[in-house]
Design a protein around this motif. Structure first.
Motif, PDB file in Angstrom:
ATOM      1  N   VAL A 162       3.041  25.344  36.572  1.00 39.71           N
ATOM      2  CA  VAL A 162       2.190  24.689  37.436  1.00 39.71           C
ATOM      3  C   VAL A 162       1.875  25.350  38.566  1.00 39.71           C
ATOM      4  CG1 VAL A 162       2.014  22.439  38.812  1.00 39.71           C
ATOM      5  CG2 VAL A 162       2.437  22.440  36.133  1.00 39.71           C
ATOM      6  N   PHE A 163       2.923  26.007  38.913  1.00 43.71           N
ATOM      7  CA  PHE A 163       3.047  26.578  40.425  1.00 43.71           C
ATOM      8  C   PHE A 163       2.566  28.132  40.300  1.00 43.71           C
ATOM      9  CE2 PHE A 163       5.541  22.799  41.436  1.00 43.71           C
ATOM     10  CZ  PHE A 163       5.064  22.398  42.493  1.00 43.71           C
ATOM     11  N   ARG A 164       2.618  28.633  39.044  1.00 41.44           N
ATOM     12  CA  ARG A 164       2.210  29.975  38.876  1.00 41.44           C
ATOM     13  C   ARG A 164       3.439  31.095  39.412  1.00 41.44           C
ATOM     14  NH1 ARG A 164      -4.157  31.145  38.375  1.00 41.44           N
ATOM     15  NH2 ARG A 164      -3.163  33.002  37.634  1.00 41.44           N
ATOM     16  N   PHE A 165       4.504  30.654  39.367  1.00 40.28           N
ATOM     17  CA  PHE A 165       5.675  31.290  40.189  1.00 40.28           C
ATOM     18  C   PHE A 165       6.811  31.422  39.484  1.00 40.28           C
ATOM     19  CE2 PHE A 165       9.167  31.996  43.044  1.00 40.28           C
ATOM     20  CZ  PHE A 165       8.530  33.393  43.728  1.00 40.28           C
ATOM     21  N   CYS A 166       7.467  32.394  39.149  1.00 37.85           N
ATOM     22  CA  CYS A 166       8.728  32.376  38.492  1.00 37.85           C
ATOM     23  C   CYS A 166       9.716  33.396  39.089  1.00 37.85           C
ATOM     24  CB  CYS A 166       8.555  33.083  36.879  1.00 37.85           C
ATOM     25  SG  CYS A 166      10.127  33.179  35.943  1.00 37.85           S
ATOM     26  N   PRO A 167      10.590  32.676  39.645  1.00 40.09           N
ATOM     27  CA  PRO A 167      11.931  33.453  40.301  1.00 40.09           C
ATOM     28  C   PRO A 167      12.474  34.417  39.599  1.00 40.09           C
ATOM     29  CG  PRO A 167      11.740  30.894  40.777  1.00 40.09           C
ATOM     30  CD  PRO A 167      10.850  31.241  39.660  1.00 40.09           C
ATOM     31  N   ALA A 168      12.595  34.251  38.358  1.00 43.35           N
ATOM     32  CA  ALA A 168      13.163  35.282  37.562  1.00 43.35           C
ATOM     33  C   ALA A 168      12.429  36.703  37.566  1.00 43.35           C
ATOM     34  CB  ALA A 168      13.619  34.761  36.253  1.00 43.35           C
ATOM     35  N   TYR A 169      10.994  36.527  37.718  1.00 44.55           N
ATOM     36  CA  TYR A 169      10.304  37.654  37.777  1.00 44.55           C
ATOM     37  C   TYR A 169      10.567  38.647  38.864  1.00 44.55           C
ATOM     38  CZ  TYR A 169       7.705  36.643  33.400  1.00 44.55           C
ATOM     39  OH  TYR A 169       7.054  35.986  32.303  1.00 44.55           O
ATOM     40  N   VAL A 170      10.838  38.058  40.026  1.00 43.55           N
ATOM     41  CA  VAL A 170      11.005  38.767  41.273  1.00 43.55           C
ATOM     42  C   VAL A 170      11.811  39.930  41.327  1.00 43.55           C
ATOM     43  CG1 VAL A 170      11.437  38.483  43.781  1.00 43.55           C
ATOM     44  CG2 VAL A 170      10.000  36.409  42.668  1.00 43.55           C
ATOM     45  N   PRO A 171      13.075  39.696  40.822  1.00 47.52           N
ATOM     46  CA  PRO A 171      14.105  41.048  41.021  1.00 47.52           C
ATOM     47  C   PRO A 171      13.647  42.049  40.043  1.00 47.52           C
ATOM     48  CG  PRO A 171      15.082  39.084  40.325  1.00 47.52           C
ATOM     49  CD  PRO A 171      13.633  38.622  40.551  1.00 47.52           C
ATOM     50  N   PHE A 172      12.806  41.778  38.977  1.00 44.32           N
ATOM     51  CA  PHE A 172      12.270  42.884  38.189  1.00 44.32           C
ATOM     52  C   PHE A 172      11.170  43.302  38.358  1.00 44.32           C
ATOM     53  CE2 PHE A 172      15.344  40.084  35.973  1.00 44.32           C
ATOM     54  CZ  PHE A 172      16.253  41.005  35.424  1.00 44.32           C
ATOM     55  N   GLY A 173      10.194  42.749  39.326  1.00 41.48           N
ATOM     56  CA  GLY A 173       8.825  42.991  39.838  1.00 41.48           C
ATOM     57  C   GLY A 173       7.890  42.930  38.659  1.00 41.48           C
ATOM     58  N   ILE A 174       8.150  41.988  37.874  1.00 41.23           N
ATOM     59  CA  ILE A 174       7.214  41.604  36.878  1.00 41.23           C
ATOM     60  C   ILE A 174       5.864  40.588  37.415  1.00 41.23           C
ATOM     61  CG2 ILE A 174       6.830  40.340  34.653  1.00 41.23           C
ATOM     62  CD1 ILE A 174       9.849  41.092  34.073  1.00 41.23           C
ATOM     63  N   LYS A 175       4.660  41.028  36.905  1.00 41.09           N
ATOM     64  CA  LYS A 175       3.615  40.138  37.374  1.00 41.09           C
ATOM     65  C   LYS A 175       2.642  40.039  36.109  1.00 41.09           C
ATOM     66  CE  LYS A 175       3.622  40.627  42.383  1.00 41.09           C
ATOM     67  NZ  LYS A 175       2.767  41.174  43.592  1.00 41.09           N
ATOM     68  N   THR A 176       2.418  38.840  35.595  1.00 40.34           N
ATOM     69  CA  THR A 176       1.710  38.839  34.487  1.00 40.34           C
ATOM     70  C   THR A 176       0.032  38.182  34.951  1.00 40.34           C
ATOM     71  OG1 THR A 176       2.299  36.380  33.975  1.00 40.34           O
ATOM     72  CG2 THR A 176       3.621  38.384  32.800  1.00 40.34           C
ATOM     73  N   CYS A 177      -0.010  38.118  36.176  1.00 40.92           N
ATOM     74  CA  CYS A 177      -1.432  37.638  36.639  1.00 40.92           C
ATOM     75  C   CYS A 177      -2.070  39.022  37.135  1.00 40.92           C
ATOM     76  CB  CYS A 177      -1.050  36.793  37.668  1.00 40.92           C
ATOM     77  SG  CYS A 177      -0.054  37.163  39.167  1.00 40.92           S
ATOM     78  N   ASP A 178      -3.463  38.731  37.260  1.00 38.63           N
ATOM     79  CA  ASP A 178      -4.201  40.060  37.670  1.00 38.63           C
ATOM     80  C   ASP A 178      -4.259  40.425  39.201  1.00 38.63           C
ATOM     81  OD1 ASP A 178      -5.049  40.441  35.145  1.00 38.63           O
ATOM     82  OD2 ASP A 178      -6.799  39.072  35.261  1.00 38.63           O
ATOM     83  N   ARG A 179      -3.649  39.355  39.961  1.00 41.77           N
ATOM     84  CA  ARG A 179      -3.967  39.380  41.468  1.00 41.77           C
ATOM     85  C   ARG A 179      -3.184  40.548  42.072  1.00 41.77           C
ATOM     86  NH1 ARG A 179      -3.697  33.121  43.468  1.00 41.77           N
ATOM     87  NH2 ARG A 179      -5.288  32.512  41.835  1.00 41.77           N
TER      88      ARG A 179
END
Length: 71
Positions: A54-71
């Motif tokens: 819903v919020f389009r944010f995953c805190p677990a992605y931050v340390p690994f620099g993962i982004k699955t969105c196009d922005r």
């Protein structure tokens, strides 16, 4: 700052709904097998997945620099 997008978001939403429903659909099966507490843990994980979709944010992605969105 969104880091969840597209198919990732859809899958998180679907899996989150399924995991939230599990404790309510089969509470007697979970209790009989000794997994009563685990059924609620699964529901909590489902809630986290739903919220990250819903919020389009995953805190677990931050340390690994993962982004699955196009922005």
């Amino acid at each position: 700052m969104a880091n969840v997008g597209g198919m990732d978001r859809v899958l998180r939403f679907i899996v989150g709904i399924v995991l939230i429903v599990v404790p309510f659909v089969a509470p007697s099966v979970a209790a009989l097998s000794g997994l009563g507490v685990w059924a609620w843990v699964v529901g909590a994980v489902g809630l986290v997945m739903l919220l990250t979709a819903v919020f389009r944010f995953c805190p677990a992605y931050v340390p690994f620099g993962i982004k699955t969105c196009d922005r």
